[in-house]
Design a protein around this motif. Structure first.
Motif, PDB file in Angstrom:
ATOM      1  N   SER A  47       5.997  22.734 -19.301  1.00  0.00           N
ATOM      2  CA  SER A  47       4.535  22.651 -19.361  1.00  0.00           C
ATOM      3  C   SER A  47       4.060  22.279 -20.766  1.00  0.00           C
ATOM      4  O   SER A  47       3.073  21.567 -20.913  1.00  0.00           O
ATOM      5  CB  SER A  47       3.900  23.960 -18.908  1.00  0.00           C
ATOM      6  N   GLY A  94      -4.588  13.893 -17.895  1.00  0.00           N
ATOM      7  CA  GLY A  94      -5.602  14.504 -17.036  1.00  0.00           C
ATOM      8  C   GLY A  94      -5.962  15.902 -17.493  1.00  0.00           C
ATOM      9  O   GLY A  94      -5.402  16.435 -18.437  1.00  0.00           O
ATOM     10  N   SER A  95      -6.885  16.505 -16.781  1.00  0.00           N
ATOM     11  CA  SER A  95      -7.328  17.838 -17.165  1.00  0.00           C
ATOM     12  C   SER A  95      -6.687  18.944 -16.332  1.00  0.00           C
ATOM     13  O   SER A  95      -6.844  20.112 -16.645  1.00  0.00           O
ATOM     14  CB  SER A  95      -8.850  17.938 -17.048  1.00  0.00           C
ATOM     15  N   GLU A  96      -5.964  18.573 -15.275  1.00  0.00           N
ATOM     16  CA  GLU A  96      -5.293  19.576 -14.442  1.00  0.00           C
ATOM     17  C   GLU A  96      -3.815  19.234 -14.329  1.00  0.00           C
ATOM     18  O   GLU A  96      -3.457  18.084 -14.119  1.00  0.00           O
ATOM     19  CB  GLU A  96      -5.925  19.631 -13.056  1.00  0.00           C
ATOM     20  N   HIS A  97      -2.994  20.253 -14.486  1.00  0.00           N
ATOM     21  CA  HIS A  97      -1.551  20.055 -14.464  1.00  0.00           C
ATOM     22  C   HIS A  97      -0.923  21.143 -13.602  1.00  0.00           C
ATOM     23  O   HIS A  97      -1.312  22.304 -13.682  1.00  0.00           O
ATOM     24  CB  HIS A  97      -0.982  20.136 -15.878  1.00  0.00           C
ATOM     25  N   GLY A  98       0.052  20.760 -12.803  1.00  0.00           N
ATOM     26  CA  GLY A  98       0.746  21.725 -11.961  1.00  0.00           C
ATOM     27  C   GLY A  98       2.248  21.611 -12.153  1.00  0.00           C
ATOM     28  O   GLY A  98       2.798  20.514 -12.246  1.00  0.00           O
ATOM     29  N   SER A 138      -0.206  26.639 -13.124  1.00  0.00           N
ATOM     30  CA  SER A 138      -1.323  25.709 -13.071  1.00  0.00           C
ATOM     31  C   SER A 138      -2.073  25.792 -14.397  1.00  0.00           C
ATOM     32  O   SER A 138      -2.395  26.884 -14.865  1.00  0.00           O
ATOM     33  CB  SER A 138      -2.260  26.078 -11.917  1.00  0.00           C
ATOM     34  N   LEU A 139      -2.333  24.631 -14.993  1.00  0.00           N
ATOM     35  CA  LEU A 139      -3.016  24.578 -16.265  1.00  0.00           C
ATOM     36  C   LEU A 139      -4.227  23.657 -16.130  1.00  0.00           C
ATOM     37  O   LEU A 139      -4.111  22.518 -15.697  1.00  0.00           O
ATOM     38  CB  LEU A 139      -2.067  24.047 -17.354  1.00  0.00           C
ATOM     39  N   THR A 140      -5.389  24.163 -16.495  1.00  0.00           N
ATOM     40  CA  THR A 140      -6.605  23.363 -16.488  1.00  0.00           C
ATOM     41  C   THR A 140      -7.140  23.300 -17.919  1.00  0.00           C
ATOM     42  O   THR A 140      -7.289  24.319 -18.582  1.00  0.00           O
ATOM     43  CB  THR A 140      -7.681  23.996 -15.568  1.00  0.00           C
ATOM     44  N   VAL A 141      -7.412  22.072 -18.367  1.00  0.00           N
ATOM     45  CA  VAL A 141      -7.915  21.845 -19.708  1.00  0.00           C
ATOM     46  C   VAL A 141      -9.357  21.390 -19.621  1.00  0.00           C
ATOM     47  O   VAL A 141      -9.653  20.408 -18.943  1.00  0.00           O
ATOM     48  CB  VAL A 141      -7.061  20.789 -20.450  1.00  0.00           C
ATOM     49  N   ASP A 142     -10.246  22.124 -20.244  1.00  0.00           N
ATOM     50  CA  ASP A 142     -11.660  21.761 -20.283  1.00  0.00           C
ATOM     51  C   ASP A 142     -12.059  21.422 -21.716  1.00  0.00           C
ATOM     52  O   ASP A 142     -11.885  22.232 -22.626  1.00  0.00           O
ATOM     53  CB  ASP A 142     -12.538  22.913 -19.790  1.00  0.00           C
ATOM     54  N   GLU A 143     -12.580  20.231 -21.908  1.00  0.00           N
ATOM     55  CA  GLU A 143     -13.090  19.827 -23.224  1.00  0.00           C
ATOM     56  C   GLU A 143     -14.539  20.314 -23.331  1.00  0.00           C
ATOM     57  O   GLU A 143     -15.343  20.051 -22.450  1.00  0.00           O
ATOM     58  CB  GLU A 143     -13.031  18.310 -23.359  1.00  0.00           C
TER      59      GLU A 143
END
Length: 77
Positions: free
Chosen positions: A41, A48-52, A71-76
């Motif tokens: 990970s 992208g902003s979502e990674h699985g 699950s990883l979500t990245v928000d700017e």
């Protein structure tokens, strides 16, 4: 010593472990899968902003005996 196989999925990419490794006990294979999942990970963050990510441990009979999903979500902001 039992042999376990650790398969990793990062997004659409699947790395199937065809060789496996011998571990003294199941818990050691489980810990290796979790450690590998964390490493993958960190290295394979896409644009992208979502990674699985998924790590699956199979036994010598090719049966999945453990699966972990990250699950990883990245928000700017």
């Amino acid at each position: 010593m039992p042999r376990f196989f650790i398969d990793i999925r990062a997004g659409d990419t699947i790395a199937r472990d065809d060789d496996g490794a011998d571990y003294p006990q199941f818990g050691d294979a489980r810990q290796e899968a979790l450690s590998t999942l964390a490493d993958v990970s960190r290295v394979h963050l896409g644009d992208g902003s979502e990674h699985g990510y998924v790590a699956a441990v199979r036994d010598e009979d090719d049966k999945v005996v453990f699966k972990a999903t990250l699950s990883l979500t990245v928000d700017e902001v």
